[in-house]
Write an enzyme that holds these catalytic residues in place. Structure first.
Site, PDB file in Angstrom:
ATOM      1  NE  ARG A  76      -2.495  -0.128   3.665  1.00  0.00           N
ATOM      2  CZ  ARG A  76      -3.285   0.263   4.642  1.00  0.00           C
ATOM      3  NH1 ARG A  76      -4.598   0.325   4.446  1.00  0.00           N
ATOM      4  NH2 ARG A  76      -2.815   0.615   5.812  1.00  0.00           N
ATOM      5  CB  THR A 134      -2.549   7.143  -2.571  1.00  0.00           C
ATOM      6  OG1 THR A 134      -1.831   5.908  -2.810  1.00  0.00           O
ATOM      7  CG2 THR A 134      -1.733   8.303  -3.140  1.00  0.00           C
ATOM      8  CG  ASP A 147       2.968  -3.076   9.109  1.00  0.00           C
ATOM      9  OD1 ASP A 147       3.099  -2.082   8.376  1.00  0.00           O
ATOM     10  OD2 ASP A 147       3.184  -4.247   8.689  1.00  0.00           O
ATOM     11  CG  ASP A 202       6.611  -3.395  10.054  1.00  0.00           C
ATOM     12  OD1 ASP A 202       7.400  -3.746   9.150  1.00  0.00           O
ATOM     13  OD2 ASP A 202       6.175  -2.231  10.162  1.00  0.00           O
TER      14      ASP A 202
HETATM   15  C1  PRP Z   1      -0.842  -4.807   4.410  1.00  0.00           C
HETATM   16  C2  PRP Z   1      -1.622  -6.104   4.504  1.00  0.00           C
HETATM   17  C3  PRP Z   1      -2.445  -6.082   3.254  1.00  0.00           C
HETATM   18  C4  PRP Z   1      -2.748  -4.610   3.091  1.00  0.00           C
HETATM   19  C5  PRP Z   1      -4.161  -4.351   3.551  1.00  0.00           C
HETATM   20  O1  PRP Z   1       0.216  -4.930   3.566  1.00  0.00           O
HETATM   21  O2  PRP Z   1      -0.799  -7.226   4.630  1.00  0.00           O
HETATM   22  O3  PRP Z   1      -1.778  -6.588   2.112  1.00  0.00           O
HETATM   23  O4  PRP Z   1      -1.834  -3.899   3.924  1.00  0.00           O
HETATM   24  O5  PRP Z   1      -4.525  -3.043   3.323  1.00  0.00           O
HETATM   25  P1  PRP Z   1      -5.653  -2.640   2.289  1.00  0.00           P
HETATM   26  O6  PRP Z   1      -6.806  -3.552   2.527  1.00  0.00           O
HETATM   27  O7  PRP Z   1      -5.950  -1.213   2.657  1.00  0.00           O
HETATM   28  O8  PRP Z   1      -5.106  -2.754   0.893  1.00  0.00           O
HETATM   29  P2  PRP Z   1       1.260  -3.713   3.327  1.00  0.00           P
HETATM   30  O9  PRP Z   1       0.788  -2.821   2.222  1.00  0.00           O
HETATM   31  O10 PRP Z   1       1.541  -3.045   4.631  1.00  0.00           O
HETATM   32  O11 PRP Z   1       2.530  -4.433   2.742  1.00  0.00           O
HETATM   33  P3  PRP Z   1       3.593  -5.393   3.460  1.00  0.00           P
HETATM   34  O12 PRP Z   1       2.875  -6.684   3.755  1.00  0.00           O
HETATM   35  O13 PRP Z   1       4.643  -5.554   2.423  1.00  0.00           O
HETATM   36  O14 PRP Z   1       4.082  -4.734   4.715  1.00  0.00           O
HETATM   37  N1  URA Z   2      -2.091  -3.402   7.040  1.00  0.00           N
HETATM   38  C1  URA Z   2      -1.683  -3.834   8.251  1.00  0.00           C
HETATM   39  O1  URA Z   2      -0.661  -4.542   8.362  1.00  0.00           O
HETATM   40  N2  URA Z   2      -2.388  -3.458   9.343  1.00  0.00           N
HETATM   41  C2  URA Z   2      -3.486  -2.699   9.255  1.00  0.00           C
HETATM   42  O2  URA Z   2      -4.102  -2.405  10.294  1.00  0.00           O
HETATM   43  C3  URA Z   2      -3.909  -2.259   7.983  1.00  0.00           C
HETATM   44  C4  URA Z   2      -3.195  -2.652   6.886  1.00  0.00           C
END
Ligand code: PRP
Ligand code: URA
Length: 208
Positions: free
Chosen positions: A103, A107, A199, A202
């Site tokens: 994400r 945005t 997160d 993380d």
């Molecule tokens: C997180 C999560 C989803 C997304 C959800 O990933 O694991 O993929 O956010 O958010 P959304 O429903 O608003 O799209 P992130 O973008 O943080 O990526 P990462 O797993 O690489 O940290």
């Molecule tokens: N992605 C995450 O990892 N946590 C949230 O709460 C939303 C999006």
């Protein structure tokens, strides 16, 4: 399609531990896998089966078994990786396809950076896994991508989901069955789920 929201004490118990900010990376990973296995038991209840002959020490019988290679596990990177073993525990030979999506912090729009899917994806039940369904942008984009590659039967499994994310997936892809361990209250101004668990990527990979 309707959404399956789990109402099981074991899942609730494990999600409570997962949410706790004092739960460290190794336990967080274990819990993520365990919750996924419990959810997958239900999500896989309609996978193809066949009859085979089995000889016990006493008799030969006809017994139902699952058809190998009928399911593809599709984690959304990164955090979805933490759920893969939870399904492999039940279906050790299931092929895995990877969709790289993150994400944009400002945005909240999903950005695709990787896609590698198993062959004959059109013949498989695709189980998309990602612990978090927030705005729903990543899940909707991942489903779009799978459909573009020919996938016909898709399920989505999330541990925590915000109402807005569930609605977004249902609106864009009404044919996709969604499985959610717990439905949370809302998103905060940064797009994080409340109460949520922070997160997920993380916490699984220890990057913060
Ligand atoms: C997180 C999560 C989803 C997304 C959800 O990933 O694991 O993929 O956010 O958010 P959304 O429903 O608003 O799209 P992130 O973008 O943080 O990526 P990462 O797993 O690489 O940290
Ligand atoms: N992605 C995450 O990892 N946590 C949230 O709460 C939303 C999006």
């Amino acid at each position: 399609m309707s959404v399956v929201i789990f109402d099981h004490p074991l899942i609730k118990h494990k999600v409570a531990l997962l949410r706790d900010k004092h739960t460290h990376t190794n336990q967080f990973r274990e819990l993520t896998e365990e919750i996924t296995t419990l959810m997958a038991f239900e999500a896989l209840n309609d996978i193809p089966t066949k009859e085979v002959s089995v000889t016990t020490p006493l008799e030969t019988i006809t017994q139902t078994v699952v058809v190998e290679n009928s399911v593809a596990i599709i984690p959304i990177l990164r955090a979805g990786l933490g759920m893969v073993n939870g399904i492999h525990t039940l279906l050790p030979t299931a092929k895995v396809g990877h969709i790289g999506m993150y994400r944009d912090h400002d945005t909240l729009q999903p950005k695709e950076y990787y896609c590698k899917l198993p062959e004959k994806i059109n013949e498989k039940i695709c189980i998309i896994i990602d612990p978090m369904l927030a705005t729903g942008g990543s899940a909707v984009a991942a489903i779009d991508l799978l459909k573009k590659h020919g996938a016909k039967k898709i399920k989505l499994m999330n541990i925590i989901a915000a109402p807005v994310g569930i609605e977004a997936v249902q609106k864009a892809h009404p044919d996709v069955q969604i499985y959610v361990a717990q439905k949370d209250r809302c998103l905060n101004e940064n797009g994080y789920i409340l109460p949520g668990l922070g997160d997920a990527g993380d916490r699984i990979f220890g990057t913060k």
